[in-house]
Design a protein around this motif. Structure first.
Motif, PDB file in Angstrom:
ATOM      1  N   ALA A   1       0.853  -1.190   0.000  1.00 44.45           N
ATOM      2  CA  ALA A   1       0.000   0.000   0.000  1.00 44.45           C
ATOM      3  C   ALA A   1       0.885   1.235   0.000  1.00 44.45           C
ATOM      4  CB  ALA A   1      -0.914   0.006   1.215  1.00 44.45           C
ATOM      5  N   MET A   2       0.347   2.327  -0.525  1.00 48.90           N
ATOM      6  CA  MET A   2       1.035   3.607  -0.466  1.00 48.90           C
ATOM      7  C   MET A   2       0.103   4.651   0.116  1.00 48.90           C
ATOM      8  SD  MET A   2       2.992   5.881  -3.371  1.00 48.90           S
ATOM      9  CE  MET A   2       3.826   7.400  -2.812  1.00 48.90           C
ATOM     10  N   MET A   3       0.622   5.433   1.058  1.00 47.50           N
ATOM     11  CA  MET A   3      -0.145   6.530   1.628  1.00 47.50           C
ATOM     12  C   MET A   3       0.501   7.850   1.211  1.00 47.50           C
ATOM     13  SD  MET A   3      -1.255   7.351   5.585  1.00 47.50           S
ATOM     14  CE  MET A   3      -1.405   5.594   5.866  1.00 47.50           C
ATOM     15  N   LEU A   4      -0.321   8.760   0.705  1.00 45.07           N
ATOM     16  CA  LEU A   4       0.166  10.037   0.197  1.00 45.07           C
ATOM     17  C   LEU A   4       0.127  11.084   1.304  1.00 45.07           C
ATOM     18  CD1 LEU A   4      -1.704   9.953  -3.228  1.00 45.07           C
ATOM     19  CD2 LEU A   4       0.675   9.316  -2.770  1.00 45.07           C
ATOM     20  N   CYS A   5       1.310  11.530   1.730  1.00 42.83           N
ATOM     21  CA  CYS A   5       1.410  12.431   2.880  1.00 42.83           C
ATOM     22  C   CYS A   5       2.354  13.608   2.634  1.00 42.83           C
ATOM     23  CB  CYS A   5       1.888  11.656   4.110  1.00 42.83           C
ATOM     24  SG  CYS A   5       0.746  10.391   4.694  1.00 42.83           S
ATOM     25  N   ALA A   6       2.617  13.937   1.373  1.00 43.69           N
ATOM     26  CA  ALA A   6       3.637  14.936   1.069  1.00 43.69           C
ATOM     27  C   ALA A   6       3.088  16.349   0.876  1.00 43.69           C
ATOM     28  CB  ALA A   6       4.417  14.527  -0.183  1.00 43.69           C
ATOM     29  N   GLY A   7       1.773  16.501   0.814  1.00 42.68           N
ATOM     30  CA  GLY A   7       1.196  17.795   0.482  1.00 42.68           C
ATOM     31  C   GLY A   7       1.386  18.842   1.561  1.00 42.68           C
ATOM     32  N   ILE A   8       1.297  20.097   1.159  1.00 43.57           N
ATOM     33  CA  ILE A   8       1.477  21.215   2.090  1.00 43.57           C
ATOM     34  C   ILE A   8       0.199  21.494   2.878  1.00 43.57           C
ATOM     35  CG2 ILE A   8       1.948  23.692   2.229  1.00 43.57           C
ATOM     36  CD1 ILE A   8       3.798  23.366  -0.175  1.00 43.57           C
TER      37      ILE A   8
ATOM     38  N   ARG B   1       1.197  -5.533   5.155  1.00 45.95           N
ATOM     39  CA  ARG B   1       2.394  -5.583   5.989  1.00 45.95           C
ATOM     40  C   ARG B   1       3.495  -4.667   5.482  1.00 45.95           C
ATOM     41  NH1 ARG B   1      -0.830  -6.707   8.835  1.00 45.95           N
ATOM     42  NH2 ARG B   1      -1.350  -8.712   9.812  1.00 45.95           N
ATOM     43  N   GLU B   2       3.351  -4.126   4.274  1.00 48.58           N
ATOM     44  CA  GLU B   2       4.344  -3.210   3.721  1.00 48.58           C
ATOM     45  C   GLU B   2       3.636  -1.968   3.191  1.00 48.58           C
ATOM     46  OE1 GLU B   2       7.768  -5.104   1.480  1.00 48.58           O
ATOM     47  OE2 GLU B   2       6.284  -6.714   1.364  1.00 48.58           O
ATOM     48  N   VAL B   3       4.024  -0.811   3.722  1.00 40.48           N
ATOM     49  CA  VAL B   3       3.403   0.446   3.332  1.00 40.48           C
ATOM     50  C   VAL B   3       4.493   1.449   2.968  1.00 40.48           C
ATOM     51  CG1 VAL B   3       1.915   2.357   4.057  1.00 40.48           C
ATOM     52  CG2 VAL B   3       1.438   0.039   4.864  1.00 40.48           C
ATOM     53  N   VAL B   4       4.326   2.090   1.826  1.00 39.88           N
ATOM     54  CA  VAL B   4       5.210   3.167   1.391  1.00 39.88           C
ATOM     55  C   VAL B   4       4.504   4.490   1.682  1.00 39.88           C
ATOM     56  CG1 VAL B   4       6.358   4.252  -0.578  1.00 39.88           C
ATOM     57  CG2 VAL B   4       6.262   1.746  -0.405  1.00 39.88           C
ATOM     58  N   VAL B   5       5.192   5.417   2.319  1.00 39.02           N
ATOM     59  CA  VAL B   5       4.630   6.727   2.633  1.00 39.02           C
ATOM     60  C   VAL B   5       5.516   7.796   2.013  1.00 39.02           C
ATOM     61  CG1 VAL B   5       3.935   8.323   4.461  1.00 39.02           C
ATOM     62  CG2 VAL B   5       3.692   5.848   4.813  1.00 39.02           C
ATOM     63  N   ASN B   6       4.929   8.669   1.187  1.00 36.43           N
ATOM     64  CA  ASN B   6       5.737   9.762   0.659  1.00 36.43           C
ATOM     65  C   ASN B   6       5.593  10.984   1.562  1.00 36.43           C
ATOM     66  OD1 ASN B   6       3.121  10.560  -0.199  1.00 36.43           O
ATOM     67  ND2 ASN B   6       3.944  11.594  -1.996  1.00 36.43           N
TER      68      ASN B   6
ATOM     69  N   GLY C   1      -3.484  10.455   2.576  1.00 33.40           N
ATOM     70  CA  GLY C   1      -3.297  10.445   4.018  1.00 33.40           C
ATOM     71  C   GLY C   1      -4.174  11.422   4.766  1.00 33.40           C
ATOM     72  N   ASP C   2      -4.899  12.284   4.053  1.00 39.33           N
ATOM     73  CA  ASP C   2      -5.647  13.349   4.717  1.00 39.33           C
ATOM     74  C   ASP C   2      -7.153  13.251   4.524  1.00 39.33           C
ATOM     75  OD1 ASP C   2      -5.770  13.939   2.056  1.00 39.33           O
ATOM     76  OD2 ASP C   2      -4.871  15.930   2.205  1.00 39.33           O
ATOM     77  N   VAL C   3      -7.658  12.064   4.178  1.00 38.75           N
ATOM     78  CA  VAL C   3      -9.112  11.885   4.093  1.00 38.75           C
ATOM     79  C   VAL C   3      -9.562  10.970   5.224  1.00 38.75           C
ATOM     80  CG1 VAL C   3      -9.188  12.198   1.591  1.00 38.75           C
ATOM     81  CG2 VAL C   3      -8.977   9.897   2.535  1.00 38.75           C
ATOM     82  N   TRP C   4     -10.861  10.995   5.467  1.00 35.82           N
ATOM     83  CA  TRP C   4     -11.468  10.102   6.458  1.00 35.82           C
ATOM     84  C   TRP C   4     -12.370   9.128   5.711  1.00 35.82           C
ATOM     85  CZ3 TRP C   4     -11.870   8.753  11.563  1.00 35.82           C
ATOM     86  CH2 TRP C   4     -13.022   8.035  11.925  1.00 35.82           C
ATOM     87  N   ILE C   5     -12.213   7.839   5.969  1.00 33.18           N
ATOM     88  CA  ILE C   5     -13.075   6.850   5.336  1.00 33.18           C
ATOM     89  C   ILE C   5     -13.094   5.592   6.195  1.00 33.18           C
ATOM     90  CG2 ILE C   5     -11.242   5.829   3.905  1.00 33.18           C
ATOM     91  CD1 ILE C   5     -13.371   5.639   1.625  1.00 33.18           C
TER      92      ILE C   5
END
Length: 229
Positions: free
Chosen positions: A3-10, A47-52, A106-110
């Protein structure tokens, strides 16, 4: 599956909060937004997550560590400046492997059960499979329409469609031909619609685009109220 979680935004629309705290670490009922995702991914068997990361990256890395407290391994994809959604994913492709992978903002709720996507088998024509939700008040017409075979199609100018939830299943092939650098996801989604390679499902559960301090406050109050019942 990774999985990848997008967390790089300002998080421009969340200022002044994001002046000192990265948006994925803003809290709902005392829990950072991104931690809800990490918990859900762990429950689903990821078990493996990539976070930017980019903006205030050190805070996110310090909070999450290596991911072991959630029973997973976190790998960091660092960006000197935010590359936007598609740019960030393309940058992380070497860390994601050759199989389809889940992507979540990374910034939504679901409250979506991520094992649904982990167990999903892409149709032969799908290079990506999106989760679409009912339109929120601030986005009344939505983004796309959903065809009978699960294909994503354009909506007419004044036709109400559905909204992309910031959650989907992607193949590396979806990003073939993309040049490295800063790029939003929408142009690639439009190109996939034109090729007939973009599928989706309609999720009717709980979802919020936590795009402003007011929406964050309202979501926090709602979740706290439900937890106390």
């Amino acid at each position: 599956m990774k999985a990848m979680m997008l967390c790089a935004g300002i998080g421009e629309r969340m200022r002044p909060l994001t002046g000192h705290t990265p948006k994925p670490l803003l809290r709902v009922a005392d829990v950072p937004l991104m931690e809800y995702h990490l918990r859900g991914l762990a429950r689903a068997g990821f078990r493996e997550v990539v976070v930017n990361v980019s903006h205030l990256a050190g805070q996110i890395e310090h909070y999450c560590g290596d991911g072991s407290r959630w029973g997973m391994a976190i790998t960091w994809s660092r960006e000197e400046e935010p590359l936007e959604t598609a740019g960030g994913i393309q940058r992380a492709l070497p860390l994601l492997g050759t199989d389809p992978f889940l992507v979540i903002n990374g910034d939504v709720w679901i409250d979506y059960a991520f094992d649904t996507l982990r167990r999903y088998t892409l149709k032969p024509w799908e290079q990506a499979h999106l989760v679409l939700v009912d339109n929120p008040p601030q986005h009344p017409l939505g983004d796309f329409c959903l065809g009978e075979a699960g294909e994503v199609c354009y909506r007419a100018e004044r036709e109400a469609g559905l909204t992309y939830a910031g959650l989907g299943l992607y193949t590396p092939a979806f990003f073939t031909g993309m040049r490295p650098g800063k790029l939003a996801l929408r142009p690639l989604l439009d190109a996939a619609i034109a090729r007939g390679t973009l599928g989706a499902e309609h999720y009717r559960g709980d979802w919020e685009d936590v795009g402003t301090p007011q929406r964050l406050e309202a979501l926090d109050a709602r979740i706290r109220s439900g937890a106390e019942q």
